[in-house]
Design an enzyme around this catalytic site. Structure first.
Site, short mmCIF file in Angstrom:
data_model
loop_
_atom_site.label_atom_id
_atom_site.label_comp_id
_atom_site.label_asym_id
_atom_site.label_seq_id
_atom_site.Cartn_x
_atom_site.Cartn_y
_atom_site.Cartn_z
N GLY A 260 -40.69 -40.41 19.40
CA GLY A 260 -41.26 -41.33 18.42
C GLY A 260 -41.64 -40.71 17.09
NE ARG A 342 -33.71 -48.19 12.53
CZ ARG A 342 -34.59 -47.94 11.57
NH1 ARG A 342 -34.18 -47.82 10.33
NH2 ARG A 342 -35.85 -47.79 11.84
CE1 TYR A 346 -36.58 -52.63 15.58
CE2 TYR A 346 -34.97 -51.28 14.43
CZ TYR A 346 -35.43 -51.86 15.59
OH TYR A 346 -34.75 -51.67 16.76
CB CYS A 373 -21.14 -65.57 8.26
SG CYS A 373 -19.43 -65.11 8.05
CD GLU A 374 -27.05 -63.65 10.52
OE1 GLU A 374 -28.27 -63.72 10.38
OE2 GLU A 374 -26.49 -63.62 11.63
C1 LIG Z 1 -38.96 -43.31 26.69
C2 LIG Z 1 -38.51 -42.98 25.32
N1 LIG Z 1 -38.43 -41.68 24.95
C3 LIG Z 1 -38.01 -41.32 23.73
C4 LIG Z 1 -37.66 -42.26 22.79
C5 LIG Z 1 -37.19 -41.77 21.46
O1 LIG Z 1 -37.88 -42.27 20.41
P1 LIG Z 1 -37.58 -41.73 18.95
O2 LIG Z 1 -36.12 -41.92 18.71
O3 LIG Z 1 -38.41 -42.55 18.09
O4 LIG Z 1 -37.94 -40.28 18.96
C6 LIG Z 1 -37.73 -43.61 23.11
C7 LIG Z 1 -37.51 -44.66 22.10
O5 LIG Z 1 -38.49 -45.07 21.46
C8 LIG Z 1 -38.17 -43.98 24.41
O6 LIG Z 1 -38.21 -45.25 24.76
N1 LIG Z 2 -34.10 -49.09 17.59
C1 LIG Z 2 -35.33 -48.65 16.97
C2 LIG Z 2 -35.99 -47.55 17.73
C3 LIG Z 2 -36.20 -47.89 19.16
C4 LIG Z 2 -36.72 -46.77 19.91
C5 LIG Z 2 -36.13 -46.73 21.29
N2 LIG Z 2 -37.07 -46.55 22.34
C6 LIG Z 2 -35.07 -48.26 15.53
O1 LIG Z 2 -33.97 -48.36 15.09
O2 LIG Z 2 -35.96 -47.88 14.81
#
Ligand SMILES: Cc1ncc(COP(=O)(O)O)c(C=O)c1O
Ligand SMILES: N[C@@H](CCCC[NH3+])C(=O)O
Length: 445
Positions: A260, A342, A346, A373-374
């Site tokens: 994260g 994205r 988001y 098409c949006e």
């Molecule tokens: C269990 C788990 N680990 C790791 C990640 C990797 O997250 P990030 O790509 O934000 O580092 C995710 C996605 O959020 C996840 O669901």
């Molecule tokens: N898909 C998301 C992140 C998800 C993380 C997955 N656990 C993004 O593009 O920011």
């Protein structure tokens, strides 16, 4: 509507968002890994995902160096293909996979099974069969029903007990987009610490002789820029371990804090550096373990975005420029929400530039839109591009290595884009562009 700005091309790349070795050549052209962006666009077509191998390897090394003795598992949901996973394997990382498909690519890349963790709040029979046939080292348990399913699967094999981690919910808000927050009570992942569900699940796992509770896992979300949130989550997880020691007499030796870690998408955006993450998390763990007289568990972290985001650049060609009656200038490119959902999911914002040249023309505010098409297919609502932009020119969008190719779709039945690796002046195809035959082959009606 904003008026036209008198901002000339600066001839400099925005800090922190382009791959380490990206640069502007003397004639102003963008080079990635020593290869000109327009050459890549000509050779492989557009839209094109470009991945800088050296940047990915550098990020892998930085995380490993930041967690000496710990385990760094690349979260392959961010981007997965055989070539990329080979680099990650060679750099000594472990791997987080969350489906039979991600496991299949891991297997083909030669990833050792004992360095794989299987995740997922909705593991299917297919996922579990793939995990057991591959003999993955660790399975992260996410729901009560999974405990018995796992025990049955483990019993049908000839191996010893399956190592599992228990995914717990610490009740910590990651302070990120609502769709990316996974540490709070009202979401679908893991077992709540506060409600007692985690303790109950731990007792059940400890009672299953085919499963071995190796540790706990917690992941509070994605694109998190505040280290304090990890430290608070760690505090709660350690409290849980200490209580479990008191109630069940077990000391667990693995603690997985998830991924994260935020990256900047535009100059000045907040991000977390691997060394800072390592220092903060390890210091907090050492303090907590000393306070509770608990043997320090081995840490795992699972960065996805922070490994591959910056290494990726997407190249598009301009297929339309239009001034709407409102006065807004729309630049249309040959991709869109099918290669980058994205912005719509988001409200993500990006850095974009004209890849093929610098110009003395002033920049003007434009909205870069996709071909779908949006009206919501807006890639960059607030871009600034030279007023002399021409049809057919190549635009480069930075920081698209994570969750772009991985989340691509065939909307409007467009063919998904290829992935090309660049390194030391050479380009190599990792994933080819889909063909019309690929699209038609699935349509069997
Ligand atoms: C269990 C788990 N680990 C790791 C990640 C990797 O997250 P990030 O790509 O934000 O580092 C995710 C996605 O959020 C996840 O669901
Ligand atoms: N898909 C998301 C992140 C998800 C993380 C997955 N656990 C993004 O593009 O920011």
């Amino acid at each position: 509507m904003k008026t036209e700005q008198a901002v000339p091309e600066t001839g400099r790349l925005e800090a922190g968002v382009w791959p380490l070795r990206a640069r502007l050549a003397a004639d102003g052209e963008l080079e990635i890994g020593g290869v000109r962006a327009t050459d890549l666009a000509r050779r492989f077509g557009t839209p094109l995902h470009v991945l800088d191998e050296a940047d990915v390897r550098e990020r892998c090394r930085a995380f490993r160096a930041a967690f000496p003795g710990g385990e760094v598992a690349y979260a392959s949901k961010a981007m997965s293909c055989t070539g990329l996973l080979r680099w990650v394997r060679e750099e000594g990382l472990s791997l987080d996979a969350s489906s039979a498909g991600e496991l299949a690519v891991a297997r083909r890349s030669g990833f050792p099974a004992d360095r794989i963790l299987l995740h997922g709040n909705g593991k299917t029979g297919e996922d579990l069969r793939a995990a057991f046939s591959y003999a993955v080292g660790t399975i992260v348990v996410d729901s009560a029903a999974e405990i018995s399913r796992l025990a049955v699967q483990a019993a049908s094999g000839l191996r010893g007990p399956q190592a599992v981690l228990l995914r717990v919910v610490p009740g910590i808000d990651g302070g990120t987009h609502a769709a990316l927050t996974t540490g709070t009570e009202d979401q679908q992942f893991g077992f709540s610490l506060a409600s007692g569900a985690a303790a109950e699940a731990a007792h059940r796992i400890l009672g299953q002789h085919r499963l071995r509770l190796a540790g706990v896992h917690c992941h509070i979300g994605s694109q998190i820029a505040d280290l304090g949130r990890y430290v608070r989550a760690l505090d709660r997880v350690m409290d849980f371990l200490v209580r479990l020691r008191a109630t069940d007499g077990v000391v667990l030796d693995r603690l997985d804090l998830g991924g994260g870690f935020a990256v900047p998408y535009r100059a000045g955006d907040p991000g977390l550096e691997p060394a800072d993450v390592g220092a903060a998390v390890q210091a907090a763990l050492t303090t907590l373990c000393a306070r509770h007289r608990y043997p320090t568990p081995r840490l795992t972290i699972e960065p996805g975005r922070a490994i591959v985001a910056r290494a990726g650049v997407t190249l598009y060609r301009v297929v339309g420029v239009k001034r709407a009656a409102s006065g807004r200038v729309f630049v249309t490119v040959d991709g869109g929400m099918s290669d980058n959902p994205r912005p719509s999911l988001y409200q993500a914002r990006y850095t974009v530039r004209l890849a093929g040249r610098t110009t003395t023309a002033n920049n003007r505010p434009v909205t870069i839109v996709g071909r779908h098409c949006e009206a919501g297919d807006v890639l960059v609502p607030d871009a600034s591009l030279p007023a002399d932009l021409r049809l057919g020119e190549v635009l480069a969008v930075a920081c698209t290595g994570a969750y772009h190719h991985a989340m691509a779709s065939n909307y409007n039945l467009v063919r998904r884009s290829p992935v090309v690796a660049v390194r030391g002046g050479r380009a190599r195809l990792l994933v080819r562009r889909e063909t019309e035959d690929d699209l038609l082959a699935r349509d069997v009606g």
